[in-house]
Design a protein around this motif. Structure first.
Motif, short mmCIF file in Angstrom:
data_model
loop_
_atom_site.label_atom_id
_atom_site.label_comp_id
_atom_site.label_asym_id
_atom_site.label_seq_id
_atom_site.Cartn_x
_atom_site.Cartn_y
_atom_site.Cartn_z
N ILE A 82 41.31 43.91 -72.23
CA ILE A 82 42.76 44.04 -71.97
C ILE A 82 43.17 45.50 -72.18
O ILE A 82 43.28 45.98 -73.31
N GLU A 83 43.35 46.19 -71.06
CA GLU A 83 43.71 47.61 -71.12
C GLU A 83 45.22 47.77 -71.23
O GLU A 83 45.97 46.83 -71.04
N ASN A 84 45.66 48.97 -71.55
CA ASN A 84 47.09 49.28 -71.72
C ASN A 84 47.75 48.30 -72.68
O ASN A 84 48.83 47.78 -72.41
N CYS A 85 47.13 48.04 -73.78
CA CYS A 85 47.60 47.07 -74.77
C CYS A 85 47.37 47.68 -76.15
O CYS A 85 46.28 47.58 -76.71
N GLU A 86 48.38 48.33 -76.67
CA GLU A 86 48.24 49.05 -77.95
C GLU A 86 48.48 48.11 -79.13
O GLU A 86 49.48 47.38 -79.15
N VAL A 87 47.61 48.14 -80.10
CA VAL A 87 47.85 47.40 -81.34
C VAL A 87 48.89 48.17 -82.16
O VAL A 87 48.71 49.36 -82.46
N THR A 88 49.99 47.47 -82.50
CA THR A 88 51.08 48.13 -83.23
C THR A 88 51.22 47.61 -84.65
O THR A 88 52.00 48.13 -85.44
N GLY A 89 50.48 46.55 -84.98
CA GLY A 89 50.54 46.01 -86.34
C GLY A 89 49.55 44.87 -86.49
O GLY A 89 48.87 44.49 -85.53
N PHE A 90 49.45 44.34 -87.69
CA PHE A 90 48.52 43.24 -87.97
C PHE A 90 49.29 42.03 -88.47
O PHE A 90 50.24 42.18 -89.25
N LEU A 91 48.88 40.84 -88.02
CA LEU A 91 49.46 39.60 -88.53
C LEU A 91 48.67 39.22 -89.78
O LEU A 91 47.45 39.37 -89.84
N ARG A 92 49.38 38.70 -90.80
CA ARG A 92 48.71 38.41 -92.06
C ARG A 92 49.14 37.07 -92.60
O ARG A 92 50.26 36.62 -92.39
N ASP A 93 48.22 36.46 -93.33
CA ASP A 93 48.56 35.29 -94.14
C ASP A 93 48.13 35.67 -95.55
O ASP A 93 46.95 35.57 -95.88
N GLY A 94 49.05 36.17 -96.34
CA GLY A 94 48.68 36.78 -97.62
C GLY A 94 47.87 38.04 -97.32
O GLY A 94 48.29 38.87 -96.52
N ASP A 95 46.69 38.12 -97.93
CA ASP A 95 45.82 39.28 -97.69
C ASP A 95 45.07 39.17 -96.37
O ASP A 95 44.62 40.17 -95.81
N ARG A 96 44.88 37.92 -95.91
CA ARG A 96 44.01 37.67 -94.75
C ARG A 96 44.66 38.15 -93.45
O ARG A 96 45.82 37.88 -93.17
N ILE A 97 43.86 38.85 -92.64
CA ILE A 97 44.31 39.28 -91.31
C ILE A 97 44.12 38.10 -90.35
O ILE A 97 43.03 37.52 -90.28
N THR A 98 45.18 37.76 -89.61
CA THR A 98 45.10 36.59 -88.72
C THR A 98 45.40 36.94 -87.26
O THR A 98 45.50 36.04 -86.43
N GLY A 99 45.54 38.22 -86.97
CA GLY A 99 45.79 38.61 -85.59
C GLY A 99 46.42 39.99 -85.53
O GLY A 99 46.45 40.71 -86.54
N VAL A 100 46.89 40.32 -84.33
CA VAL A 100 47.52 41.64 -84.16
C VAL A 100 48.83 41.51 -83.39
O VAL A 100 49.02 40.58 -82.60
N THR A 101 49.74 42.45 -83.64
CA THR A 101 50.89 42.59 -82.74
C THR A 101 50.55 43.75 -81.80
O THR A 101 49.93 44.74 -82.22
N THR A 102 50.90 43.57 -80.54
CA THR A 102 50.55 44.61 -79.55
C THR A 102 51.74 44.90 -78.65
O THR A 102 52.75 44.18 -78.68
#
Ligand SMILES: Cc1cc2nc3c(=O)[nH]c(=O)nc-3n(C[C@H](O)[C@H](O)[C@H](O)COP(=O)(O)OP(=O)(O)OC[C@H]3O[C@@H](n4cnc5c(N)ncnc54)[C@H](O)[C@@H]3O)c2cc1C
Length: 419
Positions: free
Chosen positions: A203-223
């Motif tokens: 997926i091009e032209n898709c910048e990661v702008t943040g991370f989704l979290r559940d407590g400390d655990r990373i559960t995805g990204v905001t883009t």
């Protein structure tokens, strides 16, 4: 999807090359994946390829803020070598070399890997002794290395000034015959095509702008194209590591971002048989298949996220090139460019689980991440799939900096200019 065979090449040549299909799809992001790889450079793409090929994990997205090849994978001087001193590095880079040797075949894509050799010049007896030690270590580790004297070097490189009156007389050199160069764009495109055909979404032209979290655990990204969830998020953004990891709240890593420039000249008839490096400072040069001299030197010397370099460094690199090959003073320079390097504090890479649960990190490639592209992706894919490093990358985890077990290839420590 484009299939490359002798028959398809002939058919397309006869029909004006109008029927080639795109080498990879342009999918929209799905709401969730098993693995998201952040960064569509060489390392992110090879990671996705080996996740699918070696571990059967195909529900994978590679999320790239620009276009494939816009980062360092398309900006480097294409040198591939495994001429290291320490056993950990030799094992890793020899593994990479073996993958390179079969890469075009594996990807069914010509990455133009050309084993034309790399020669490191020594200008003092002490430097030559150092090369002898390194050459012995390489041979002990299963690699290839030969020490050359000035006469042998002069025969290989007729344009080189090996006279006693040279500004930096050549005492000898260390040759690694199976080192060489590869076409950098083709490496990105070949891995992209190979990953795509196994089901990976690029997926091009898709910048990661943040991370989704559940407590400390990373559960995805905001883009820039919305939220994407994943069981595992792997970061492989090279020079942007500090910036991207800060989005996850990690603001202390043993990495600095620095600018490295590269240069290409007008095309010349064949004059350099392989890659040659100057030992009086930091300069490496080879000749591309089109005939241009491709060369570079040191970092610009200050932290930067800019992709353009300064003029004093241009002058320094040119003077080093001319100290080696005085005749190149008459060659015209065509282009120069810069890339942002992820300089680690011991000069060795990091391929690791963490630093947060659900997260995996690949960075610290310094000057030499292009040659590592196959082994880096192979080891990172293993680390992500199994939640532990492979024995080849076990020495390169992040906790070596906590435990003080650094792999300081040239003893140059925390002075990034000297990496
Ligand atoms: C001038 C120069 C010469 C070099 N010469 C050599 C050489 O001869 N031999 C060698 O082995 N190595 C060399 N290197 C080093 C090598 O190119 C790098 O170490 C290697 O390419 C880094 O890995 P990569 O390919 O994954 O990086 P990149 O191609 O930089 O990939 C990282 C990607 O992450 C993306 N990204 C960043 N932030 C985000 C975000 N927020 N969201 C989504 N995506 C993001 C970037 O757009 C980029 O495409 C050189 C580098 C430079 C700059």
């Amino acid at each position: 999807m484009a299939e490359y065979s002798a028959l398809s090449l002939l058919k397309n040549a006869l029909t004006g090359n109008r029927d080639w299909k795109p080498a990879w799809r342009k999918p929209d992001p799905k709401p969730s994946y098993d693995v998201i790889v952040v960064g569509g450079g060489g390392h992110g793409l090879s990671t996705a390829y080996y996740l699918a090929k070696e571990h059967g994990i195909t529900n994978v997205a590679v999320v790239e803020k620009g276009w494939l090849g816009s980062g360092n994978v398309g900006r480097n001087t294409t040198i591939v070598r495994s001429n290291y001193l320490y056993p950990q590095s030799i094992r890793f880079y020899e593994h990479s070399m073996r993958l390179w040797e079969n890469l075009s075949h594996d990807l069914n894509y010509n990455v133009m890997f050309s084993q034309r050799g790399i020669l490191n010049l020594a200008h003092t007896p002490a430097q030559f002794d150092d090369y002898a030690r390194r050459g012995n270590a390489m041979r002990h580790g299963g690699g290839d290395a030969e020490l050359l004297n000035p006469d042998q070097i002069a025969r290989l490189y007729p344009g080189l000034d090996v006279s006693a009156s040279a500004r930096f007389p050549v005492v000898g050199g260390l040759l690694q015959p199976k080192a060489g160069t590869a076409r950098h764009d083709a490496v990105a495109w070949g891995y992209a095509r190979g990953a795509d055909r196994r089901g990976v979404d690029i997926i091009e032209n898709c910048e990661v702008t943040g991370f989704l979290r559940d407590g400390d655990r990373i559960t995805g990204v905001t883009t820039s194209r919305g939220e994407i969830r994943a069981a595992k998020v792997a970061v492989a953004v090279a020079g942007s590591t500090g910036h991207v990891m800060k989005l996850a709240g990690i603001d202390k890593l043993p990495i600095e971002s620095h600018l490295l420039q590269a240069f290409v000249s007008e095309s010349l008839k064949p004059i350099l048989p392989g890659v040659i490096t100057w030992g009086g400072g930091h300069l490496y040069v080879s000749q591309s298949d089109k005939g241009g001299l491709v060369f570079g030197g040191d970092l610009d010397g200050y932290n930067s996220y800019a992709q353009r370099g300064n003029l004093p460094l241009v002058e320094e690199v040119m003077s080093e090139l001319l100290a080696m090959f005085p005749a190149f003073a008459r060659v015209r320079l065509l282009r120069s460019w810069g890339g942002v390097m992820d300089m680690s504090m011991d000069g060795s890479p990091i391929i690791t689980t963490g630093p947060l649960p659900g997260m995996y990190l690949n960075c610290g490639w310094c000057y030499g991440g292009f040659k590592a592209t196959p082994a880096s992706g192979w080891c990172f894919a293993h680390t992500i799939a199994r939640d532990e490093p492979h024995e080849i990358n076990a020495p390169f985890t992040l906790d070596r900096f906590h435990r003080g077990i650094l792999i300081d290839e040239k003893g140059q420590g925390p002075t990034p200019k000297l990496h």
